[in-house]
Design a protein around this motif. Structure first.
Motif, short mmCIF file in Angstrom:
data_model
loop_
_atom_site.label_atom_id
_atom_site.label_comp_id
_atom_site.label_asym_id
_atom_site.label_seq_id
_atom_site.Cartn_x
_atom_site.Cartn_y
_atom_site.Cartn_z
N PHE A 49 0.87 -1.03 0.03
CA PHE A 49 -0.06 -0.06 -0.23
C PHE A 49 0.97 1.18 0.14
O PHE A 49 0.62 2.44 -0.70
N ASN A 50 1.79 1.11 0.87
CA ASN A 50 2.82 2.42 1.01
C ASN A 50 3.40 2.99 -0.46
O ASN A 50 3.59 4.11 -0.55
N LYS A 51 3.75 1.94 -1.15
CA LYS A 51 4.38 2.11 -2.59
C LYS A 51 3.50 2.87 -3.42
O LYS A 51 3.53 3.79 -4.10
N VAL A 52 2.07 2.59 -3.45
CA VAL A 52 1.03 3.14 -4.29
C VAL A 52 0.69 4.52 -3.44
O VAL A 52 0.70 5.45 -4.37
N TRP A 53 0.55 4.63 -2.16
CA TRP A 53 0.14 5.87 -1.63
C TRP A 53 1.01 6.93 -1.91
O TRP A 53 0.64 8.01 -2.16
N PRO A 58 -4.88 12.39 -5.58
CA PRO A 58 -6.27 12.34 -5.26
C PRO A 58 -7.14 11.86 -6.25
O PRO A 58 -8.13 11.28 -6.27
N SER A 59 -6.57 11.87 -7.61
CA SER A 59 -7.13 11.30 -8.75
C SER A 59 -6.69 10.07 -9.29
O SER A 59 -7.15 9.77 -10.45
N THR A 60 -5.93 9.69 -8.78
CA THR A 60 -5.23 8.37 -9.21
C THR A 60 -6.31 7.13 -8.61
O THR A 60 -6.67 6.87 -7.78
N LEU A 61 -6.48 6.26 -9.95
CA LEU A 61 -7.34 5.22 -9.72
C LEU A 61 -6.28 3.92 -9.28
O LEU A 61 -5.50 3.75 -9.68
N VAL A 62 -6.77 3.31 -8.41
CA VAL A 62 -6.21 2.18 -7.99
C VAL A 62 -7.03 0.81 -8.12
O VAL A 62 -8.19 0.89 -7.87
N ASN A 63 -6.33 -0.23 -8.56
CA ASN A 63 -7.09 -1.45 -8.72
C ASN A 63 -6.96 -2.12 -7.53
O ASN A 63 -5.74 -2.73 -7.31
N LEU A 64 -8.13 -2.28 -6.69
CA LEU A 64 -7.93 -3.20 -5.30
C LEU A 64 -8.49 -4.35 -5.63
O LEU A 64 -9.59 -4.60 -5.81
N LYS A 65 -7.60 -5.45 -5.63
CA LYS A 65 -8.17 -6.81 -5.82
C LYS A 65 -8.36 -7.40 -4.19
O LYS A 65 -7.58 -7.78 -3.58
N ASN A 71 -11.39 -4.18 -8.36
CA ASN A 71 -12.30 -3.10 -8.05
C ASN A 71 -11.58 -1.68 -8.39
O ASN A 71 -10.55 -1.50 -7.80
N LEU A 72 -12.26 -0.94 -9.02
CA LEU A 72 -11.45 0.30 -9.34
C LEU A 72 -11.74 1.25 -7.98
O LEU A 72 -13.03 1.68 -7.90
N VAL A 73 -10.81 1.68 -7.30
CA VAL A 73 -11.09 2.78 -6.19
C VAL A 73 -10.17 3.86 -6.36
O VAL A 73 -9.11 3.93 -7.01
N PHE A 74 -10.44 5.02 -5.45
CA PHE A 74 -9.87 5.90 -5.13
C PHE A 74 -9.20 5.71 -3.64
O PHE A 74 -10.25 5.36 -2.58
N ILE A 75 -8.30 6.19 -3.12
CA ILE A 75 -7.84 6.26 -1.82
C ILE A 75 -8.49 7.36 -1.34
O ILE A 75 -7.91 8.69 -1.33
N LYS A 76 -9.37 7.17 -0.49
CA LYS A 76 -10.37 8.27 0.10
C LYS A 76 -9.84 8.85 1.09
O LYS A 76 -9.79 10.10 1.48
N ASP A 77 -9.22 8.22 2.27
CA ASP A 77 -8.55 8.92 3.14
C ASP A 77 -7.70 7.77 4.07
O ASP A 77 -7.93 6.51 3.70
N LEU A 88 -2.13 4.02 9.71
CA LEU A 88 -2.78 3.07 10.65
C LEU A 88 -4.08 2.47 10.02
O LEU A 88 -4.60 1.52 10.40
N HIS A 89 -4.82 3.16 8.90
CA HIS A 89 -5.88 2.72 8.49
C HIS A 89 -6.11 3.41 7.17
O HIS A 89 -5.68 4.58 7.16
N VAL A 90 -6.67 2.96 6.20
CA VAL A 90 -7.14 3.23 5.04
C VAL A 90 -8.50 3.00 4.57
O VAL A 90 -9.22 2.18 4.77
N ASP A 91 -9.19 4.09 4.07
CA ASP A 91 -10.54 4.13 3.45
C ASP A 91 -10.28 4.12 1.96
O ASP A 91 -9.65 5.06 1.39
#
Length: 184
Positions: A49-53, A58-65, A71-77, A88-91
């Motif tokens: 996750f840290n490599k991606v983060w 904010p507009s980067t789409l991530v493929n969450l498998k 699942n195509l997602v944004f890192i919301k928070d 500590l936590h990811v939304d």
């Protein structure tokens, strides 16, 4: 578009003790929300996750498998601890691939204006625009090449080179940048 991938597993344990155990094992607690308001509790690999983060916007789409399902997602928070320099936590926010997105994006100015090299002063006016497009067409950034701006010249939203499939919702007459004459 470069695709970032994060692998995830569903989890059933909740609470501080379970989260602490996950973090000790190099995992992060996470939640994925969809457009209907439903949520799925996940655990993800912290290093992955840290490599991606660290390389996303904010507009980067991530493929969450999630257990192999894309699942195509944004890192919301993210909940970030500044003392330990760790998340500590990811939304995550899952999106519908066939539904247009409306995004506010910053304009990245590139180039050195000719007018500044002649002694003029660069002024930035409108630093962001609102666009609408399908997720597959979402650009990683919006760039404005201002290298040709001379003294007294202006760069407007309508002058931006926008890829096909993207609709600019911001008024085209909004000023992005200008070069004014030097003060005497």
């Amino acid at each position: 578009m470069d695709q970032f991938v994060v692998n995830a597993n569903t989890r059933t344990e909740t609470g501080k003790r379970a989260a602490r155990r996950m973090r000790e094992n190099g995992r992060l607690p996470a939640v994925m929300y969809n457009s209907k308001g439903e949520s799925v509790m996940l655990d993800i690999d912290e290093a992955e996750f840290n490599k991606v983060w660290r390389n996303s916007t904010p507009s980067t789409l991530v493929n969450l498998k999630v257990e192999g399902k894309d699942n195509l997602v944004f890192i919301k928070d993210t909940e970030y601890d500044i003392k330990t320099d760790k998340n500590l936590h990811v939304d995550f926010h899952a999106i519908d691939e066939d539904k247009p997105l409306k995004m506010r994006m910053k304009i990245q100015l590139t180039g050195s204006p000719a007018g500044v090299r002649e002694g003029g002063r660069l002024k930035t006016h409108y630093p962001q625009i609102v666009i609408q497009c399908l997720p597959k067409d979402l650009p990683p950034r919006i760039c404005a090449d201002i290298s040709a701006l001379g003294i007294g010249h202006k760069y407007y939203v309508k002058d931006l080179e926008i890829a096909q499939g993207i609709t600019v919702l911001t008024d085209g007459e909004n000023l992005v940048a200008s070069v004014s004459a030097p003060k005497r």
